[in-house]
Design a protein around this motif. Structure first.
Motif, PDB file in Angstrom:
ATOM      1  N   ALA A 159       0.839  -1.200   0.000  1.00 25.29           N
ATOM      2  CA  ALA A 159       0.000   0.000   0.000  1.00 25.29           C
ATOM      3  C   ALA A 159       0.873   1.248   0.000  1.00 25.29           C
ATOM      4  CB  ALA A 159      -0.928   0.002   1.209  1.00 25.29           C
ATOM      5  N   ILE A 160       0.306   2.353  -0.491  1.00 23.44           N
ATOM      6  CA  ILE A 160       0.969   3.653  -0.485  1.00 23.44           C
ATOM      7  C   ILE A 160      -0.058   4.719  -0.152  1.00 23.44           C
ATOM      8  CG2 ILE A 160       0.618   3.928  -2.988  1.00 23.44           C
ATOM      9  CD1 ILE A 160       3.253   5.517  -3.076  1.00 23.44           C
ATOM     10  N   ASN A 161       0.338   5.720   0.667  1.00 20.05           N
ATOM     11  CA  ASN A 161      -0.588   6.820   0.955  1.00 20.05           C
ATOM     12  C   ASN A 161      -0.196   8.052   0.145  1.00 20.05           C
ATOM     13  OD1 ASN A 161       1.548   8.056   2.308  1.00 20.05           O
ATOM     14  ND2 ASN A 161       0.715   7.680   4.357  1.00 20.05           N
ATOM     15  N   ASN A 162      -0.929   9.146   0.321  1.00 23.03           N
ATOM     16  CA  ASN A 162      -0.695  10.332  -0.503  1.00 23.03           C
ATOM     17  C   ASN A 162       0.600  11.051  -0.169  1.00 23.03           C
ATOM     18  OD1 ASN A 162      -2.992  10.024  -2.083  1.00 23.03           O
ATOM     19  ND2 ASN A 162      -4.283  11.110  -0.614  1.00 23.03           N
ATOM     20  N   ALA A 163       1.205  10.727   0.970  1.00 21.54           N
ATOM     21  CA  ALA A 163       2.514  11.288   1.307  1.00 21.54           C
ATOM     22  C   ALA A 163       3.646  10.470   0.693  1.00 21.54           C
ATOM     23  CB  ALA A 163       2.681  11.356   2.821  1.00 21.54           C
ATOM     24  N   GLY A 164       3.322   9.412  -0.034  1.00 15.12           N
ATOM     25  CA  GLY A 164       4.336   8.572  -0.655  1.00 15.12           C
ATOM     26  C   GLY A 164       4.937   7.552   0.283  1.00 15.12           C
ATOM     27  N   SER A 213      -2.653   4.474   6.498  1.00 12.61           N
ATOM     28  CA  SER A 213      -3.580   5.598   6.411  1.00 12.61           C
ATOM     29  C   SER A 213      -2.831   6.876   6.051  1.00 12.61           C
ATOM     30  CB  SER A 213      -4.313   5.790   7.739  1.00 12.61           C
ATOM     31  OG  SER A 213      -3.482   6.448   8.695  1.00 12.61           O
ATOM     32  N   GLU A 214      -3.585   7.954   5.773  1.00 17.19           N
ATOM     33  CA  GLU A 214      -2.956   9.233   5.461  1.00 17.19           C
ATOM     34  C   GLU A 214      -2.169   9.788   6.643  1.00 17.19           C
ATOM     35  OE1 GLU A 214      -2.758  10.298   2.485  1.00 17.19           O
ATOM     36  OE2 GLU A 214      -4.030   8.651   1.827  1.00 17.19           O
ATOM     37  N   ARG A 215      -2.499   9.370   7.848  1.00 15.61           N
ATOM     38  CA  ARG A 215      -1.791   9.848   9.036  1.00 15.61           C
ATOM     39  C   ARG A 215      -0.707   8.884   9.495  1.00 15.61           C
ATOM     40  NH1 ARG A 215      -5.812  11.629  13.569  1.00 15.61           N
ATOM     41  NH2 ARG A 215      -3.788  11.831  14.575  1.00 15.61           N
ATOM     42  N   GLY A 216      -0.513   7.794   8.764  1.00 14.75           N
ATOM     43  CA  GLY A 216       0.579   6.892   9.076  1.00 14.75           C
ATOM     44  C   GLY A 216       0.225   5.699   9.923  1.00 14.75           C
ATOM     45  N   HIS A 217      -1.075   5.457  10.213  1.00 13.98           N
ATOM     46  CA  HIS A 217      -1.454   4.213  10.885  1.00 13.98           C
ATOM     47  C   HIS A 217      -1.183   3.041   9.937  1.00 13.98           C
ATOM     48  CE1 HIS A 217      -4.231   7.405  12.347  1.00 13.98           C
ATOM     49  NE2 HIS A 217      -4.055   6.848  13.520  1.00 13.98           N
ATOM     50  N   VAL A 218      -0.656   1.967  10.470  1.00  8.83           N
ATOM     51  CA  VAL A 218      -0.354   0.792   9.662  1.00  8.83           C
ATOM     52  C   VAL A 218      -1.161  -0.394  10.179  1.00  8.83           C
ATOM     53  CG1 VAL A 218       1.450  -0.776   8.862  1.00  8.83           C
ATOM     54  CG2 VAL A 218       1.967   1.647   9.209  1.00  8.83           C
ATOM     55  N   ALA A 219      -1.774  -1.128   9.266  1.00  8.53           N
ATOM     56  CA  ALA A 219      -2.532  -2.335   9.606  1.00  8.53           C
ATOM     57  C   ALA A 219      -1.890  -3.528   8.934  1.00  8.53           C
ATOM     58  CB  ALA A 219      -3.983  -2.195   9.148  1.00  8.53           C
ATOM     59  N   GLY A 220      -1.953  -4.683   9.607  1.00  8.69           N
ATOM     60  CA  GLY A 220      -1.357  -5.861   9.003  1.00  8.69           C
ATOM     61  C   GLY A 220      -1.516  -7.105   9.838  1.00  8.69           C
ATOM     62  N   ALA A 229       0.624  -4.651  -9.557  1.00  6.32           N
ATOM     63  CA  ALA A 229       0.393  -3.286  -9.078  1.00  6.32           C
ATOM     64  C   ALA A 229      -0.546  -3.409  -7.892  1.00  6.32           C
ATOM     65  CB  ALA A 229      -0.224  -2.423 -10.171  1.00  6.32           C
ATOM     66  N   ALA A 230      -0.070  -3.023  -6.718  1.00  5.95           N
ATOM     67  CA  ALA A 230      -0.840  -3.239  -5.495  1.00  5.95           C
ATOM     68  C   ALA A 230      -1.692  -2.042  -5.100  1.00  5.95           C
ATOM     69  CB  ALA A 230       0.109  -3.589  -4.344  1.00  5.95           C
ATOM     70  N   ASP A 231      -1.220  -0.811  -5.416  1.00  6.89           N
ATOM     71  CA  ASP A 231      -1.951   0.363  -4.930  1.00  6.89           C
ATOM     72  C   ASP A 231      -1.534   1.574  -5.757  1.00  6.89           C
ATOM     73  OD1 ASP A 231      -3.721   1.792  -3.370  1.00  6.89           O
ATOM     74  OD2 ASP A 231      -2.480   1.815  -1.570  1.00  6.89           O
ATOM     75  N   ILE A 232      -2.372   2.614  -5.732  1.00  4.36           N
ATOM     76  CA  ILE A 232      -2.089   3.881  -6.410  1.00  4.36           C
ATOM     77  C   ILE A 232      -2.577   5.017  -5.531  1.00  4.36           C
ATOM     78  CG2 ILE A 232      -4.266   3.711  -7.725  1.00  4.36           C
ATOM     79  CD1 ILE A 232      -2.836   5.251  -9.997  1.00  4.36           C
ATOM     80  N   ASN A 233      -1.777   6.088  -5.405  1.00  5.00           N
ATOM     81  CA  ASN A 233      -2.204   7.221  -4.587  1.00  5.00           C
ATOM     82  C   ASN A 233      -2.714   8.358  -5.471  1.00  5.00           C
ATOM     83  OD1 ASN A 233       0.072   8.577  -5.537  1.00  5.00           O
ATOM     84  ND2 ASN A 233       1.188   8.489  -3.587  1.00  5.00           N
ATOM     85  N   GLY A 288      -1.427  11.130  -6.199  1.00 11.58           N
ATOM     86  CA  GLY A 288      -0.396  11.700  -7.062  1.00 11.58           C
ATOM     87  C   GLY A 288      -0.075  10.828  -8.253  1.00 11.58           C
ATOM     88  N   GLY A 289      -0.758   9.692  -8.379  1.00  3.45           N
ATOM     89  CA  GLY A 289      -0.527   8.774  -9.477  1.00  3.45           C
ATOM     90  C   GLY A 289       0.615   7.813  -9.244  1.00  3.45           C
ATOM     91  N   GLN A 290       1.254   7.845  -8.068  1.00  2.00           N
ATOM     92  CA  GLN A 290       2.326   6.900  -7.765  1.00  2.00           C
ATOM     93  C   GLN A 290       1.744   5.507  -7.557  1.00  2.00           C
ATOM     94  OE1 GLN A 290       3.908   9.252  -4.374  1.00  2.00           O
ATOM     95  NE2 GLN A 290       5.882   9.118  -5.423  1.00  2.00           N
ATOM     96  N   ILE A 291       2.439   4.506  -8.083  1.00  2.00           N
ATOM     97  CA  ILE A 291       1.977   3.125  -8.042  1.00  2.00           C
ATOM     98  C   ILE A 291       3.049   2.269  -7.380  1.00  2.00           C
ATOM     99  CG2 ILE A 291       1.276   1.131  -9.447  1.00  2.00           C
ATOM    100  CD1 ILE A 291       0.505   3.199 -11.645  1.00  2.00           C
ATOM    101  N   VAL A 292       2.635   1.350  -6.509  1.00  2.00           N
ATOM    102  CA  VAL A 292       3.581   0.398  -5.925  1.00  2.00           C
ATOM    103  C   VAL A 292       3.224  -1.005  -6.399  1.00  2.00           C
ATOM    104  CG1 VAL A 292       4.183   1.749  -3.907  1.00  2.00           C
ATOM    105  CG2 VAL A 292       2.213   0.225  -3.800  1.00  2.00           C
ATOM    106  N   GLY A 293       4.270  -1.827  -6.575  1.00  2.00           N
ATOM    107  CA  GLY A 293       4.062  -3.198  -7.018  1.00  2.00           C
ATOM    108  C   GLY A 293       5.385  -3.928  -7.112  1.00  2.00           C
ATOM    109  N   LEU A 294       5.397  -4.987  -7.906  1.00  2.00           N
ATOM    110  CA  LEU A 294       6.611  -5.777  -8.119  1.00  2.00           C
ATOM    111  C   LEU A 294       7.109  -5.567  -9.543  1.00  2.00           C
ATOM    112  CD1 LEU A 294       5.839  -9.192  -6.374  1.00  2.00           C
ATOM    113  CD2 LEU A 294       7.407  -7.405  -5.596  1.00  2.00           C
TER     114      LEU A 294
END
Length: 733
Positions: A406-411, A453-460, A677-681, A683-689
């Protein structure tokens, strides 16, 4: 010519703006014609009012609701109504009663004809002198979540009551709750008693006005703006003064020198309150658009009644309070905004201008969308009609070591070790990637991060833990500001033969965790917030947004949980075996996932649910599914090509109605393949493998980059603007 054709719309806008900026006027309506019998305490967005009414014959106080011009008394023993939600929940309490030296009052919640008692988190000590239990519900939101204040003997505290679960809040007093579940009130911070805001995770000290030591919050809106009163000044000039807290700052309202307080704020930022006059009688005010108005001056000439208080204001600008006549008889009153005659005149003038502008005319040449964009200096926007190009950044230089989730809007990116790497090391570890640095989260508490989350909470998911001889389980876990911990179980397994696991699949900005429980008895989803577990009416959950909406699946159908109701998102196929699964959701409640699709040869196909309708996106023929959507509506997902093996996957971006293979969008990254591609914020940034040389895959971040053509078109656009301006100057000269 330029003025005649282009300034008239501007004049219309100025006319309408002038009407909007005019001094507001109000019409006064009495809710109850009986003098000194009722008081209005709260009004919702539908104009429904809750308050208190005293029986003139018996003198017993009862709660009332006022709807569509009709007042109805609520069932006994409810004696006071303090708040009403947008859905009509009414929160309040019974009368205070003393029986054999024992004093008590019960909090109550009334909804759709049913009256329920809200439990007291404390119990009186029978040995106390004298024993008491006092409990009052003071706020309620559209989800039916109640906040109140309770005490027994020397213990007092604010609490939250939702889904039959009671949570004691870390604050001394509560005043209101908004639709996001934020609570306003007050508590001690060191030696000072200050207004406070509870956001579901922490209590925020709102401070006090200049030189003040005490402040109290009265209300808050859905944007988190808080209003109330604070001590202000020193010496003989010290008094209680109205404040509004927004954007992290407390600001004084008005410049009165006598005691005053703000009582309520609506979602437009309009505030009502009361100023104490020299004689001790109150004078209500309206604070709107940066201006303060005496409400009594807004009732028209020579009103028969004088307002003495303003208790609440809704989003339509309706205000409730008390109005009294010269003999001292007071009544519950509703103030409704009315247009001024000047506003009607300006509106009529504006409509006349619109009619003139819409008169039949000969057609004139029109510019294409891109040409117009260039003339307006928007060549970049025109260029972006084609898919963006992406740069590739590896988050981890070790192949097959980590997987981003996952990625949030802060990158900020979160994920965990790959299964291969974890098995090699004998443990799993979650990571956080921020500003170019990867940090492993606490090893004893977190093995895989699934959401941020946008505030940096992490779930897992936490580490494997021993729950019996030879038995190990995985449990949901969370991480925030350096602290990690396990999430409580909603459906504990059998201690004699434990099996299954739980995983925190999502988290929003208030810290509410979305958890999936997988046990032999079945799959279940629930949320965990503020110490409270809420079981959701769905099998599995995929995402939660800041409004508390949850996307997931139940019985083979994609569903959306929204404020107590479950919405079936539909299907893409009428085949009996058709199914749909939700995988991602944005803040607007748009949901993406995969669903059975096709006529003859069925396959899984990406879907987007928005505006109450599920539709297929893209034209891929093999199996494909959407996994994430940002707030601009851009979607990422995966697909398989003809001839691919079971392990072969490709990733796509769906943006502006165009579906593109992410491999084709890579800039200066020959030989690389985006396998997932796991997520997109936003800003259009995408995370994946990202993989190369077959199966050498790395955690990767894809960032949009401007194309050379974009820069060229922008330069051309700037030149076109310069030429256009020169011609306009020549014409004007």
């Amino acid at each position: 010519m330029v003025f005649r054709f282009h300034a008239l719309p501007a004049l219309l806008m100025l006319a309408l703006a002038g009407a909007a900026a005019a001094t507001p006027q109000y019409r006064l309506t009495l809710l109850d014609p009986a003098p000194n019998a009722s008081s209005a305490n709260a009004i919702n967005s539908r104009g429904e009012i809750a308050g208190d009414w005293r029986d003139p014959l018996t003198g017993v106080q009862r709660a009332f609701a006022w709807r569509s011009g009709q007042m109805s008394v609520l069932p006994e023993p409810m004696a006071t109504a303090r708040a009403i939600s947008g859905q009509g929940h009414i929160a309040g309490a019974t009368n205070t009663v003393t029986v054999q030296g024992f004093t008590f009052r019960n909090a109550t919640l009334y909804y759709q004809g049913e009256l329920r008692t809200v439990p007291n988190p404390f119990s009186a000590d029978p040995q106390g002198a004298p024993p008491f239990e006092v409990n009052t519900a003071v706020g309620v939101n559209s989800a039916g979540t109640v906040v109140g204040n309770a005490g027994a003997n020397r213990r007092t505290s604010a609490y939250l009551f939702a889904n039959q679960a009671l949570t004691v809040l870390p604050m001394m007093w509560s005043s209101a709750i908004n639709e996001q579940g934020q609570v306003a009130g007050r508590t001690f911070f060191g030696n000072s008693e200050h207004a406070a805001l509870y956001d579901g995770v922490r209590v925020i000290d709102l401070g006090a006005l200049e030189q003040g030591r005490f402040s109290n919050a009265s209300d808050l809106n859905d944007h988190g703006w808080v209003v109330g009163s604070s001590t202000y000044g020193t010496g003989p000039g010290q008094h209680t003064h109205s404040f509004v807290y927004r954007n992290g700052q407390m600001q004084a309202i008005g410049d009165w020198l006598t005691d005053n307080q703000a009582n309520a704020v609506n979602n437009d930022g309009a505030v009502v309150g009361t100023v104490q006059g020299p004689s001790g009688q109150g004078s209500p005010y309206l604070y709107q658009g940066g201006l303060v108005y005496d409400l009594n001056t807004l009732l028209g000439p020579d009103p028969a009644l004088r307002l003495v208080s303003a208790a609440d204001i809704n989003d339509a600008g309706q205000i409730i309070g008390q109005a009294c006549d010269t003999a001292g008889a007071c009544f519950a009153a509703l103030l409704t905004p009315v247009p001024e005659p000047a506003a009607w005149g300006m509106l009529a003038a504006g409509l006349g201008v619109l009619a003139w502008l819409r008169r039949p005319r000969r057609p004139r040449p029109r510019l294409s969308r891109c040409a117009a964009a260039i003339l307006l200096g928007g060549a970049g926007a025109c260029a972006m009609a084609s898919p963006a190009r992406y740069s590739l950044t590896l988050l981890d230089g070790v192949a097959r070591a980590s997987v981003p989730r996952a990625i949030n809007n802060a990158g900020v990116v979160v994920g965990g070790m790959s299964s291969d790497y974890g098995q090699m090391l004998g443990e799993g570890r979650a990571f956080m990637w921020k500003a170019g640095q990867m940090t492993w989260l606490p090893e004893l508490d977190m093995s895989m991060a699934l959401a941020v989350s946008e505030r940096g909470h992490v779930a897992g998911i936490g580490q494997l833990t021993s729950v019996g001889p030879g038995w190990f389980e995985l449990h949901a876990a969370s991480y925030y500001e350096g602290k990690a911990g396990a999430v409580p179980e909603a459906f504990p397994g059998d201690p004699a033969r434990p099996s299954g696991y739980t995983a925190a699949q999502g988290v929003n900005s208030s810290g509410t965790l979305l958890v999936n429980s997988h046990r032999p008895g079945g799959d279940h989803a629930y949320t965990y917030a503020g110490g409270v577990i809420t079981v959701l009416p769905m099998d599995t959950a995929a995402a939660i947004n800041d409004a508390g909406q949850v996307a997931g699946a139940s019985g083979g159908r994609a569903v959306l949980y929204d404020r107590g109701r479950v919405i079936d998102l539909g299907l893409l196929s009428s085949a009996p075996s058709a199914v749909a699964v939700a995988r991602g959701m944005n803040e607007a409640g748009a949901v993406v996932g995969g669903a059975t699709y096709g006529g003859g040869a069925l396959h899984q196909h990406s879907f987007l649910y928005e505006g109450g309708r599920m539709r297929a996106i893209g034209s891929l023929e093999g199996d494909n599914a959407a996994v994430a959507v940002n707030n601009r509506g851009d979607v990422v997902g995966y697909f398989s090509k003809a001839g691919d093996g079971p392990a072969d996957r490709h990733s796509y971006l769906y943006s502006g109605g165009v579906q593109s293979d992410l491999d084709a969008l890579l800039a200066d990254a020959p030989g690389w393949h985006i396998a997932s591609a796991a997520d997109i914020n936003d800003g259009g940034q995408i995370v994946g493998l990202a993989c190369r040389n077959g199966d050498l895959c790395y955690s990767a971040l894809l960032s949009p980059v401007p194309e050379p053509a974009s820069w060229g078109m922008l330069a051309a656009g700037m030149g076109a603007v310069a030429v256009a301006r020169g011609r306009l100057r020549q014409r004007g000269g």
